[in-house]
Design an enzyme around this catalytic site. Structure first.
Site, PDB file in Angstrom:
ATOM      1  N   CYS A 116      35.829  30.231  29.154  1.00 32.34           N
ATOM      2  CA  CYS A 116      35.692  30.365  30.618  1.00 32.34           C
ATOM      3  C   CYS A 116      34.468  29.629  31.164  1.00 32.34           C
ATOM      4  O   CYS A 116      34.453  29.202  32.314  1.00 32.34           O
ATOM      5  CB  CYS A 116      35.607  31.837  31.008  1.00 32.34           C
ATOM      6  SG  CYS A 116      36.998  32.776  30.391  1.00 32.34           S
ATOM      7  N   HIS A 276      34.209  31.560  38.450  1.00 32.17           N
ATOM      8  CA  HIS A 276      35.331  31.433  37.517  1.00 32.17           C
ATOM      9  C   HIS A 276      36.333  32.521  37.869  1.00 32.17           C
ATOM     10  O   HIS A 276      35.960  33.685  38.071  1.00 32.17           O
ATOM     11  CB  HIS A 276      34.829  31.597  36.071  1.00 32.17           C
ATOM     12  CG  HIS A 276      35.915  31.985  35.126  1.00 32.17           C
ATOM     13  ND1 HIS A 276      37.062  31.240  35.002  1.00 32.17           N
ATOM     14  CD2 HIS A 276      36.059  33.044  34.283  1.00 32.17           C
ATOM     15  CE1 HIS A 276      37.853  31.829  34.116  1.00 32.17           C
ATOM     16  NE2 HIS A 276      37.271  32.920  33.672  1.00 32.17           N
ATOM     17  N   ASN A 306      44.240  33.376  35.768  1.00 26.74           N
ATOM     18  CA  ASN A 306      42.985  32.901  35.171  1.00 26.74           C
ATOM     19  C   ASN A 306      43.295  31.667  34.336  1.00 26.74           C
ATOM     20  O   ASN A 306      44.007  31.756  33.336  1.00 26.74           O
ATOM     21  CB  ASN A 306      42.414  34.040  34.315  1.00 26.74           C
ATOM     22  CG  ASN A 306      41.137  33.672  33.577  1.00 26.74           C
ATOM     23  OD1 ASN A 306      40.828  32.501  33.395  1.00 26.74           O
ATOM     24  ND2 ASN A 306      40.413  34.673  33.114  1.00 26.74           N
TER      25      ASN A 306
HETATM   26  O1  UT7 Z   1      38.169  35.052  31.865  1.00 33.65           O
HETATM   27  C1  UT7 Z   1      37.909  35.706  30.686  1.00 33.65           C
HETATM   28  C2  UT7 Z   1      37.188  36.926  30.934  1.00 33.65           C
HETATM   29  N1  UT7 Z   1      38.129  38.022  31.104  1.00 33.65           N
HETATM   30  C3  UT7 Z   1      37.892  38.919  32.002  1.00 33.65           C
HETATM   31  O2  UT7 Z   1      36.961  38.806  32.744  1.00 33.65           O
HETATM   32  C4  UT7 Z   1      38.805  40.120  32.037  1.00 33.65           C
HETATM   33  C5  UT7 Z   1      38.002  41.359  32.246  1.00 33.65           C
HETATM   34  N2  UT7 Z   1      38.804  42.554  32.163  1.00 33.65           N
HETATM   35  C6  UT7 Z   1      39.760  42.862  33.051  1.00 33.65           C
HETATM   36  O3  UT7 Z   1      40.017  42.088  33.950  1.00 33.65           O
HETATM   37  C7  UT7 Z   1      40.455  44.193  32.944  1.00 33.65           C
HETATM   38  O4  UT7 Z   1      39.854  44.953  31.922  1.00 33.65           O
HETATM   39  C8  UT7 Z   1      41.976  44.064  32.647  1.00 33.65           C
HETATM   40  C9  UT7 Z   1      42.680  43.542  33.897  1.00 33.65           C
HETATM   41  C10 UT7 Z   1      42.233  43.144  31.499  1.00 33.65           C
HETATM   42  C11 UT7 Z   1      42.575  45.405  32.302  1.00 33.65           C
HETATM   43  O5  UT7 Z   1      42.311  46.330  33.328  1.00 33.65           O
HETATM   44  P1  UT7 Z   1      41.724  47.771  32.997  1.00 33.65           P
HETATM   45  O6  UT7 Z   1      41.612  48.440  34.287  1.00 33.65           O
HETATM   46  O7  UT7 Z   1      40.494  47.576  32.185  1.00 33.65           O
HETATM   47  O8  UT7 Z   1      42.901  48.423  32.169  1.00 33.65           O
HETATM   48  P2  UT7 Z   1      42.895  49.025  30.679  1.00 33.65           P
HETATM   49  O9  UT7 Z   1      42.916  47.917  29.681  1.00 33.65           O
HETATM   50  O10 UT7 Z   1      41.866  50.067  30.561  1.00 33.65           O
HETATM   51  O11 UT7 Z   1      44.303  49.719  30.650  1.00 33.65           O
HETATM   52  C12 UT7 Z   1      44.615  50.825  31.532  1.00 33.65           C
HETATM   53  C13 UT7 Z   1      46.051  51.226  31.315  1.00 33.65           C
HETATM   54  C14 UT7 Z   1      46.394  51.479  29.849  1.00 33.65           C
HETATM   55  O12 UT7 Z   1      47.335  52.536  29.800  1.00 33.65           O
HETATM   56  P3  UT7 Z   1      46.872  54.041  29.444  1.00 33.65           P
HETATM   57  O13 UT7 Z   1      46.236  53.940  28.091  1.00 33.65           O
HETATM   58  O14 UT7 Z   1      45.905  54.423  30.524  1.00 33.65           O
HETATM   59  O15 UT7 Z   1      48.156  54.794  29.469  1.00 33.65           O
HETATM   60  C15 UT7 Z   1      47.067  50.187  29.411  1.00 33.65           C
HETATM   61  O16 UT7 Z   1      47.968  50.380  28.345  1.00 33.65           O
HETATM   62  O17 UT7 Z   1      46.930  50.184  31.746  1.00 33.65           O
HETATM   63  C16 UT7 Z   1      47.814  49.822  30.673  1.00 33.65           C
HETATM   64  N3  UT7 Z   1      48.069  48.382  30.769  1.00 33.65           N
HETATM   65  C17 UT7 Z   1      49.082  47.878  31.507  1.00 33.65           C
HETATM   66  N4  UT7 Z   1      50.041  48.463  32.249  1.00 33.65           N
HETATM   67  C18 UT7 Z   1      50.915  47.658  32.887  1.00 33.65           C
HETATM   68  C19 UT7 Z   1      47.382  47.394  30.217  1.00 33.65           C
HETATM   69  N5  UT7 Z   1      47.919  46.193  30.570  1.00 33.65           N
HETATM   70  C20 UT7 Z   1      48.983  46.489  31.375  1.00 33.65           C
HETATM   71  C21 UT7 Z   1      49.920  45.699  32.060  1.00 33.65           C
HETATM   72  N6  UT7 Z   1      50.861  46.322  32.790  1.00 33.65           N
HETATM   73  N7  UT7 Z   1      49.896  44.345  32.009  1.00 33.65           N
END
Ligand code: UT7
Length: 350
Positions: A116, A276, A306
């Site tokens: 990134c 970014h 992204n």
């Molecule tokens: O450019 C590179 C740098 N990358 C970043 O800056 C990314 C930084 N991180 C993020 O943007 C966020 O952490 C994400 C968008 C990747 C994820 O969001 P989050 O709010 O941190 O979600 P999480 O991973 O904690 O997941 C929450 C819930 C989980 O379900 P449970 O365990 O609460 O039942 C996941 O299984 O959301 C679920 N989940 C999804 N549900 C539907 C994870 N991915 C998905 C999905 N669709 N695509």
């Protein structure tokens, strides 16, 4: 000593649109989840087996070269930032030289692997070469074809819904006026595996308990890719989203502040922040921290997802095309990502 200016800028977004709704055909996700957590509505995917990271880069580069008012033969150095190269080796720099039909073998081609932050790392390297008088027309490109290497099953959904394909390019030249005022690069390798694609690589499975099916350690030689690795699906990027998110919001603000302090400028001097495009929530958090208004921050993650190393040059190009970046403006670039690596730059647009 000259400064470095962006003399031409270009972008390429593949025509194929993949909406959030369409992704639900392949994995258990929803438009509502993706928009709420990331701000993304759709992303672009390159045409499989026809386009590559390099062919997309060539489109963006051609536009940047034309807009700089030079020809491809004037390019004296290529810097290529990507995490999704056409080949394991050689890197995309030489492939771009060939794709553009640059026959001059006096030039160098350098590949940047800083994910990134790749564009800002590349900009910093280019800036040093221009300042020392080494090169006069540097082509700096960020290009990614993520779609070719993502897991479209539900297991891969957290990572897959975020990323999109595209390319951005700039031509950098010496300038007697302002241009690039400062660049700042950082790294912290302690978190390398929090956002990584560790296969295929030379680690041979030593990092953890996972059995990748590598050949015995009793004999010399090995193999980067094993059948078991592929069968077990251990060939996709991994991201600890929450760890990355929490680090990102702190480091974005810190590294922007560092650039402002170095130049004696303040946040109120920033005309346009091009972060970014990692996650719209991250950009909004940074905007709030800096106290910037909506028209002082450019976001297009809603349309492209992204695009890693390509996200800053694509966003900068669009902002410029829309008349939102003008001569005399103070433009701030900032990025954070895998490594972890992060960086910033302040540019007085000329
Ligand atoms: O450019 C590179 C740098 N990358 C970043 O800056 C990314 C930084 N991180 C993020 O943007 C966020 O952490 C994400 C968008 C990747 C994820 O969001 P989050 O709010 O941190 O979600 P999480 O991973 O904690 O997941 C929450 C819930 C989980 O379900 P449970 O365990 O609460 O039942 C996941 O299984 O959301 C679920 N989940 C999804 N549900 C539907 C994870 N991915 C998905 C999905 N669709 N695509």
């Amino acid at each position: 000593m000259p400064n470095t200016k962006i003399a031409g800028i270009g972008k390429y977004l593949p025509a194929q649109v993949m909406t959030n709704e369409e992704l639900t055909k392949y994995m258990d996700t929803s438009d509502a989840w993706i928009q709420e957590r990331t701000g993304i509505k759709e992303r672009r995917y390159a045409v499989k087996h026809q386009e590559t990271t390099t062919t997309m880069a060539a489109h963006a580069a051609t536009m940047a070269i034309e807009r700089a008012g030079i020809t491809k033969e004037d390019i004296d150095f290529i810097i290529f930032a990507t995490l999704s190269p056409d080949y394991f080796f050689p890197g995309c720099g030489v492939l771009l030289q060939r794709e553009l039909g640059i026959s001059n073998t006096e030039i160098g081609a350098l590949d940047i692997r800083n994910q990134c932050s790749g564009f800002i790392y590349g900009l910093s390297v280019a800036d040093q070469f221009i300042k020392t008088g080494m090169y006069k027309n540097i082509l700096l490109v960020g290009s990614e074809m993520h779609s070719m290497g993502l897991d479209f099953s539900t297991e891969g959904r957290t990572v897959t819904v975020i990323f999109g394909d595209g390319a951005g390019a700039v031509v950098l030249q010496p300038s007697d006026e302002d241009g690039v005022l400062t660049t700042h690069l950082h790294s912290d390798g302690r978190h390398a595996e929090e956002l990584a694609m560790i296969n295929f690589g030379s680690h041979g499975g030593h990092h953890d308990e996972v059995d990748y099916g590598f050949p015995s350690t009793d004999i010399p030689g090995g193999i980067f890719a094993t059948k078991k690795m592929v069968e077990d699906g251990q060939i996709y990027p991994y991201m600890n989203g929450q760890v990355v998110f929490k680090k990102a919001i702190v480091k974005f603000a810190e590294v922007i502040d560092e650039a402002l302090r170095t130049t004696g400028l303040s946040k109120t001097d920033i005309d346009m922040l091009i972060p970014h495009q990692a996650n719209l929530r991250i950009s909004q958090y940074v905007q709030k921290t800096l106290g910037l208004s909506d028209d002082q921050v450019y976001n297009n993650i809603q349309r492209y997802g992204n695009t890693t190393a390509a996200s800053i040059p694509i966003a900068l190009c669009e902002a410029w095309e829309e008349g939102k970046v003008n001569t005399g403006d103070l433009v701030c670039l900032a990025a954070f990502g895998s490594g972890f690596t992060w960086g910033s730059s302040l540019i007085r647009w000329v």
